[in-house]
Structures are given as C-alpha cells and as structure tokens.
Enzyme design. Structure first.
Site, PDB file in Angstrom:
ATOM      1  N   HIS A 120     -20.561  55.177  -5.295  1.00 25.60           N
ATOM      2  CA  HIS A 120     -20.016  53.974  -6.237  1.00 25.60           C
ATOM      3  C   HIS A 120     -18.920  54.011  -6.838  1.00 25.60           C
ATOM      4  O   HIS A 120     -18.529  53.332  -7.805  1.00 25.60           O
ATOM      5  CB  HIS A 120     -21.315  54.193  -7.475  1.00 25.60           C
ATOM      6  CG  HIS A 120     -22.618  53.734  -6.811  1.00 25.60           C
ATOM      7  ND1 HIS A 120     -23.873  53.920  -7.338  1.00 25.60           N
ATOM      8  CD2 HIS A 120     -23.336  53.143  -5.606  1.00 25.60           C
ATOM      9  CE1 HIS A 120     -25.007  53.617  -6.845  1.00 25.60           C
ATOM     10  NE2 HIS A 120     -24.443  53.077  -5.618  1.00 25.60           N
ATOM     11  N   GLY A 144     -31.658  64.384  -9.259  1.00 22.87           N
ATOM     12  CA  GLY A 144     -31.416  63.975 -10.515  1.00 22.87           C
ATOM     13  C   GLY A 144     -31.077  62.266 -10.247  1.00 22.87           C
ATOM     14  O   GLY A 144     -30.219  61.808 -10.942  1.00 22.87           O
ATOM     15  N   CYS A 149      -6.275  47.040  -8.189  1.00 19.38           N
ATOM     16  CA  CYS A 149      -5.812  45.689  -8.567  1.00 19.38           C
ATOM     17  C   CYS A 149      -6.335  44.544  -8.056  1.00 19.38           C
ATOM     18  O   CYS A 149      -6.664  44.589  -6.536  1.00 19.38           O
ATOM     19  CB  CYS A 149      -4.200  45.803  -8.043  1.00 19.38           C
ATOM     20  SG  CYS A 149      -3.558  44.193  -8.307  1.00 19.38           S
ATOM     21  N   GLU A 202     -38.816  64.555 -13.617  1.00 20.08           N
ATOM     22  CA  GLU A 202     -39.881  63.693 -13.480  1.00 20.08           C
ATOM     23  C   GLU A 202     -40.310  63.327 -12.006  1.00 20.08           C
ATOM     24  O   GLU A 202     -39.206  63.123 -11.296  1.00 20.08           O
ATOM     25  CB  GLU A 202     -39.662  62.384 -14.361  1.00 20.08           C
ATOM     26  CG  GLU A 202     -39.300  62.539 -15.848  1.00 20.08           C
ATOM     27  CD  GLU A 202     -40.379  62.960 -16.544  1.00 20.08           C
ATOM     28  OE1 GLU A 202     -41.462  62.993 -16.265  1.00 20.08           O
ATOM     29  OE2 GLU A 202     -40.245  63.503 -17.540  1.00 20.08           O
ATOM     30  N   CYS A 245       2.386  45.017  -9.747  1.00 24.82           N
ATOM     31  CA  CYS A 245       2.782  43.893  -9.202  1.00 24.82           C
ATOM     32  C   CYS A 245       2.234  42.648 -10.261  1.00 24.82           C
ATOM     33  O   CYS A 245       2.694  41.497  -9.977  1.00 24.82           O
ATOM     34  CB  CYS A 245       1.863  43.644  -8.012  1.00 24.82           C
ATOM     35  SG  CYS A 245       0.243  43.162  -8.265  1.00 24.82           S
ATOM     36  N   CYS A 305      -3.274  42.748  -5.272  1.00 25.73           N
ATOM     37  CA  CYS A 305      -2.858  43.455  -4.210  1.00 25.73           C
ATOM     38  C   CYS A 305      -3.829  44.500  -3.513  1.00 25.73           C
ATOM     39  O   CYS A 305      -3.498  45.281  -2.610  1.00 25.73           O
ATOM     40  CB  CYS A 305      -1.241  44.007  -4.391  1.00 25.73           C
ATOM     41  SG  CYS A 305      -1.218  45.552  -5.640  1.00 25.73           S
ATOM     42  N   ASN A 333     -22.925  59.094  -8.629  1.00 24.93           N
ATOM     43  CA  ASN A 333     -22.082  59.136  -9.795  1.00 24.93           C
ATOM     44  C   ASN A 333     -20.546  58.831  -9.911  1.00 24.93           C
ATOM     45  O   ASN A 333     -19.983  59.029  -8.686  1.00 24.93           O
ATOM     46  CB  ASN A 333     -22.122  60.384 -10.620  1.00 24.93           C
ATOM     47  CG  ASN A 333     -23.692  61.064 -10.928  1.00 24.93           C
ATOM     48  OD1 ASN A 333     -24.545  59.984 -10.705  1.00 24.93           O
ATOM     49  ND2 ASN A 333     -24.015  62.062 -10.786  1.00 24.93           N
ATOM     50  N   SER A 385     -33.237  58.585  -9.624  1.00 24.20           N
ATOM     51  CA  SER A 385     -34.676  57.886  -9.770  1.00 24.20           C
ATOM     52  C   SER A 385     -34.842  57.341  -8.231  1.00 24.20           C
ATOM     53  O   SER A 385     -36.099  57.083  -7.933  1.00 24.20           O
ATOM     54  CB  SER A 385     -34.624  56.821 -10.777  1.00 24.20           C
ATOM     55  OG  SER A 385     -33.481  55.915 -10.533  1.00 24.20           O
ATOM     56  N   TYR A 432     -15.901  49.976 -20.280  1.00 23.80           N
ATOM     57  CA  TYR A 432     -15.526  51.253 -19.389  1.00 23.80           C
ATOM     58  C   TYR A 432     -14.389  52.208 -19.962  1.00 23.80           C
ATOM     59  O   TYR A 432     -14.510  53.351 -19.797  1.00 23.80           O
ATOM     60  CB  TYR A 432     -14.802  50.503 -18.212  1.00 23.80           C
ATOM     61  CG  TYR A 432     -15.692  50.444 -17.239  1.00 23.80           C
ATOM     62  CD1 TYR A 432     -16.205  51.311 -16.210  1.00 23.80           C
ATOM     63  CD2 TYR A 432     -16.305  48.884 -16.962  1.00 23.80           C
ATOM     64  CE1 TYR A 432     -17.354  51.008 -15.437  1.00 23.80           C
ATOM     65  CE2 TYR A 432     -17.147  48.663 -16.090  1.00 23.80           C
ATOM     66  CZ  TYR A 432     -17.849  49.817 -15.244  1.00 23.80           C
ATOM     67  OH  TYR A 432     -18.717  49.421 -14.207  1.00 23.80           O
TER      68      TYR A 432
HETATM   69  P1  OAD Z   1     -31.185  57.072 -13.132  1.00 19.56           P
HETATM   70  O1  OAD Z   1     -30.713  56.792 -14.511  1.00 19.56           O
HETATM   71  O2  OAD Z   1     -31.803  55.693 -12.563  1.00 19.56           O
HETATM   72  O3  OAD Z   1     -32.159  58.254 -12.955  1.00 19.56           O
HETATM   73  C1  OAD Z   1     -31.812  59.575 -13.363  1.00 19.56           C
HETATM   74  C2  OAD Z   1     -32.563  60.574 -12.846  1.00 19.56           C
HETATM   75  O4  OAD Z   1     -32.405  61.826 -13.220  1.00 19.56           O
HETATM   76  C3  OAD Z   1     -34.223  60.055 -13.286  1.00 19.56           C
HETATM   77  O5  OAD Z   1     -35.129  59.980 -12.473  1.00 19.56           O
HETATM   78  C4  OAD Z   1     -34.512  61.402 -14.290  1.00 19.56           C
HETATM   79  O6  OAD Z   1     -35.826  61.533 -14.477  1.00 19.56           O
HETATM   80  C5  OAD Z   1     -33.770  62.452 -13.935  1.00 19.56           C
HETATM   81  N1  OAD Z   1     -33.127  63.417 -14.611  1.00 19.56           N
HETATM   82  C6  OAD Z   1     -32.832  63.134 -15.985  1.00 19.56           C
HETATM   83  N2  OAD Z   1     -32.363  64.538 -16.464  1.00 19.56           N
HETATM   84  C7  OAD Z   1     -32.369  65.309 -15.526  1.00 19.56           C
HETATM   85  C8  OAD Z   1     -31.990  66.715 -15.238  1.00 19.56           C
HETATM   86  N3  OAD Z   1     -31.327  67.362 -16.205  1.00 19.56           N
HETATM   87  N4  OAD Z   1     -32.303  67.393 -14.084  1.00 19.56           N
HETATM   88  C9  OAD Z   1     -32.859  66.701 -13.295  1.00 19.56           C
HETATM   89  N5  OAD Z   1     -33.278  65.257 -13.175  1.00 19.56           N
HETATM   90  C10 OAD Z   1     -32.812  64.786 -14.382  1.00 19.56           C
HETATM   91  O7  OAD Z   1     -29.744  57.261 -12.415  1.00 19.56           O
HETATM   92  P2  OAD Z   1     -29.469  57.026 -10.859  1.00 19.56           P
HETATM   93  O8  OAD Z   1     -30.598  57.406  -9.762  1.00 19.56           O
HETATM   94  O9  OAD Z   1     -28.286  57.909 -10.545  1.00 19.56           O
HETATM   95  O10 OAD Z   1     -25.247  52.248  -9.816  1.00 19.56           O
HETATM   96  O11 OAD Z   1     -28.966  55.717 -10.643  1.00 19.56           O
HETATM   97  C11 OAD Z   1     -28.574  55.014  -9.484  1.00 19.56           C
HETATM   98  C12 OAD Z   1     -27.520  54.030  -9.825  1.00 19.56           C
HETATM   99  O12 OAD Z   1     -28.141  53.028 -10.795  1.00 19.56           O
HETATM  100  C13 OAD Z   1     -26.386  54.221 -10.413  1.00 19.56           C
HETATM  101  O13 OAD Z   1     -25.435  54.919  -9.739  1.00 19.56           O
HETATM  102  C14 OAD Z   1     -26.035  53.020 -10.983  1.00 19.56           C
HETATM  103  C15 OAD Z   1     -27.094  52.341 -11.396  1.00 19.56           C
HETATM  104  O14 OAD Z   1     -27.272  51.109 -11.213  1.00 19.56           O
HETATM  105  C16 OAD Z   1     -24.154  51.461 -10.108  1.00 19.56           C
HETATM  106  O15 OAD Z   1     -23.650  51.466 -11.234  1.00 19.56           O
HETATM  107  C17 OAD Z   1     -24.066  50.609  -8.795  1.00 19.56           C
END
Ligand code: OAD
Length: 245
Positions: free
Chosen positions: A118, A186, A126, A214, A149, A129, A101, A188, A66
C-alpha cells in the site's frame, strides 16, 4: 502460546518463508489500527479522505490528515513483533516480508526484503511528472506541497479505488505461492487483494500461521492460529522454534 512439538518440528524445517503484516503489528507501537474500537477509521472516516476525488476536491484537508499521521508515525518505534520479524529474516535466507502498512516500521526494525503493498506514507508522488520524493521542503501555512516541476504532490500510498503497484503485487503472489511457511500477522484479512495471499499460500501446501488478538475470517482454515499480541507471540515462537542449542 499453545503449540505442539510436531508443529515446532514442521516449522523448523521450512526454508521459504513469507509473512504478511497488517495494522495490528504496529498497534503495540502506538499506531492506531483501521478497524476496531481504536481504529483511525472511527475518528477520521478515511474512506472519505483516502481517495483521489477527495484529494482533488480538498487537497488541504487530505494533506492535513496525512501530516497528522506522518507526525504520529515519526514519533513511534518498532516493537518486539517488528524486531522478531527482522530476526527471522536473518535466520531464514529466503524470507520476504509483505506489508499492508505504510508506516516504515519494518524497515526501521531492520528488515530489508520488504514488499510494500500500500505504499509508504513518508514518500510523495508528483501528480504531473510522477517523480517520487522523500521529503517536502518547508511549506508556508495555506500552501500545498509541490514538486520541483511545480506539480502538486500527493502521498505515495494506495487510496481506495486505486490499483496496487503491480510489480510489487506480482512478487507478493509469487512468494506466497512458493512459500512453505506463511505468516498472517495483525491483519483483519478482509481487504483485497492482500487478503487472498494466505489462501494462495495454503492452497499451495504452505504451513499457514495466523497471529492475531482476535479470530478473523481465516482463523478456522489456517494450519495454526495463535491468539494474542504479535509483540509477545512472535518472540516466543522464534525462541521455541529457532533458538535451539
Ligand atoms: P485492520 O485495522 O483491518 O486490522 C487490524 C487487525 O490487527 C485486527 O484483526 C486486530 O484484531 C489485529 N490486532 C490488533 N492489535 C494486535 C496486536 N497487538 N497483535 C496482533 N494483532 C492485533 O488493519 P489491516 O488488516 O492492516 O488499506 O487493514 C488492511 C487495510 O485496510 C489497510 O492497509 C488500509 C485499510 O483500508 C489502505 O489504506 C489501502
């Protein structure tokens, strides 16, 4: 960007707007996405790190991961996609940004009405607490961050297997359902429950625009799929729809 005059007119008339964003909107800022070639998941196997059991087993390792991501995020800046959404919030009084994000870039760009599904990587919670803190004081090597704490601090983000903050999720469902224009940008669109928000918007008659480099699982069913980078498409769309004299 391919868009016809009828759609431009339709979009311009919308009054209740919600936008769901995922890792793709921050890709042009240099934050790696989760899935795909450059995904963080490839290098670090986050399913193994981003869960409570992993944290309890090896908090040093999880904190190291992290801290690496926090450093990376601290150095990056919002891109034209983030700024376009901040401008949209100024244009449309009833605008809500829903993000998966944890990178805080929407806030840095100027959005105020934000629902963080998220959590936020810059915040800590913590384990004892429950207090949320923004900053962690200096830590000696080999030590773990602690609350005042004495309890162990964890990043205030949602891990695999954990519930999303229920009040935030409820608001996200409400604004999606009530929207007349909904953006899915942006993402998936595979991680639940966020993935069901565009579908709920659509079922309730909202005009759904997807912006992604995509096609995704929802591209065939949305009202308008705009393929390309959000940092290019969003400013262009705003120019075409709302910058009219
Ligand atoms: P992903 O990494 O699954 O998807 C990113 C998406 O962005 C893909 O569909 C790419 O094609 C698209 N992409 C990449 N570059 C781009 C750009 N410049 N403009 C537009 N689109 C673009 O990410 P998330 O869908 O955010 O959760 O993933 C969802 C969650 O999965 C995250 O929040 C995380 C993970 O598990 C947790 O950590 C709880």
């Amino acid at each position: 960007m391919k868009i016809n005059e009828t759609d431009i007119e339709k979009i311009r008339e919308c009054k209740k707007v919600a936008a769901l964003t995922g890792a793709g909107i921050s890709a042009e800022s240099g934050v790696p996405t989760f899935r795909g070639e450059e995904g963080l998941w490839k290098k670090y196997q986050p399913e193994e790190l981003a869960n409570f059991d992993a944290f309890m087993k090896n908090p040093e390792l999880v904190w190291e991961w992290y801290n690496y991501r926090k450093e990376l995020i601290r150095e990056v800046k919002p891109n034209p996609g983030h700024y376009a959404l901040a401008e949209l919030e100024n244009i449309i009084p009833d605008f809500t940004l829903i993000t998966q994000n944890v990178d805080d870039l929407h806030r840095k760009a100027g959005n105020r009405s934000i629902l963080e599904l998220h959590g936020n990587i810059m915040k800590n919670k913590c384990l004892d607490c429950g207090k949320i803190t923004d900053s962690i004081g200096p830590i000696e090597k080999g030590e773990l961050p602690r609350c005042e704490c004495g309890g162990l601090l964890r990043p205030d983000v949602v891990w695999f297997g954990e519930m999303l903050p229920q009040d935030v999720l409820k608001k996200a469902f409400n604004v999606s359902e009530q929207s007349d224009l909904f953006f899915s940008i942006g993402t998936s669109a595979v991680v639940q429950p966020a993935a069901s928000l565009p579908l709920i918007a659509e079922e309730n008659g909202s005009f759904v625009i997807e912006i992604n480099t995509e096609p995704t699982v929802i591209s065939d069913t949305v009202s308008l799929f705009l393929q390309g980078k959000s940092g290019e498409i969003l400013p262009e769309l705003i120019e075409k729809v709302w910058h009219v004299s």
